[in-house]
Design a protein around this motif. Structure first.
Motif, short mmCIF file in Angstrom:
data_model
loop_
_atom_site.label_atom_id
_atom_site.label_comp_id
_atom_site.label_asym_id
_atom_site.label_seq_id
_atom_site.Cartn_x
_atom_site.Cartn_y
_atom_site.Cartn_z
N ASP A 22 0.83 -1.19 -0.07
CA ASP A 22 -0.30 0.11 -0.27
C ASP A 22 1.16 1.62 0.16
O ASP A 22 1.63 1.00 0.63
N GLY A 23 0.02 2.49 -0.22
CA GLY A 23 1.13 3.92 -0.48
C GLY A 23 -0.33 4.93 -1.07
O GLY A 23 -0.83 4.59 -1.44
N VAL A 24 1.19 5.76 -1.08
CA VAL A 24 0.01 6.65 -1.42
C VAL A 24 1.18 7.98 -2.74
O VAL A 24 2.35 7.86 -1.96
N VAL A 25 0.41 8.74 -3.32
CA VAL A 25 0.92 10.00 -3.77
C VAL A 25 0.85 11.44 -3.48
O VAL A 25 0.35 11.11 -3.32
N ALA A 26 2.09 11.68 -3.51
CA ALA A 26 2.14 13.26 -2.69
C ALA A 26 3.10 13.82 -3.23
O ALA A 26 4.38 13.35 -3.58
N HIS A 27 3.49 15.16 -3.30
CA HIS A 27 3.46 16.39 -4.72
C HIS A 27 4.49 17.45 -3.76
O HIS A 27 5.52 18.31 -3.82
N THR A 28 2.87 17.36 -3.11
CA THR A 28 3.73 18.66 -2.24
C THR A 28 3.73 18.21 -0.59
O THR A 28 4.23 17.78 -0.48
N GLU A 29 4.70 19.50 0.43
CA GLU A 29 5.27 19.95 1.31
C GLU A 29 4.14 18.60 2.65
O GLU A 29 4.98 17.79 2.96
N ASP A 30 2.55 19.54 1.92
CA ASP A 30 1.94 19.13 3.53
C ASP A 30 1.72 17.09 3.28
O ASP A 30 1.07 17.05 4.36
#
Length: 102
Positions: A22-30
């Motif tokens: 499982d995981g998440v896609v993150a682009h921003t600092e938050d």
């Protein structure tokens, strides 16, 4: 114990999801802060995979987690475009560590 992914692109997340991670896609600092907080606070996550691009984009957050928490183990992985490291990365790393040219 399980693995968790924080990725900067959907392709890497999809590939590892097919492998059962499982995981998440993150682009921003938050988004990166939120994902790191989730991984640190989830007692079942033992290994945190994070793409090289994110570790280069937000090194202070990654370093903070490494210094303040013994778990999860953070492992940098290349994304679908490959590694940003040179082809002799491991040889150079070992040479620097032991002080001998290999």
């Amino acid at each position: 114990m399980k693995m968790y992914l924080i990725s900067d692109n959907v392709d890497t997340a999809t590939g590892l999801r097919l492998a059962g991670i499982d995981g998440v896609v993150a682009h921003t600092e938050d988004e990166v802060k939120k994902a790191l907080g989730y991984a640190v606070n989830d007692g079942e996550i033992a290994i945190l995979l994070i793409t090289e691009k994110l570790t280069k984009s937000f090194p202070e957050f990654i370093k903070e987690v490494k210094l303040e928490h013994y778990k999860p183990l953070i492992v940098e992985i290349p994304d679908r475009h490959g590694s940003g490291r040179g082809k002799d990365f491991i040889t150079n790393y070992v040479s620097e560590a032991i002080g001998l040219k290999l």
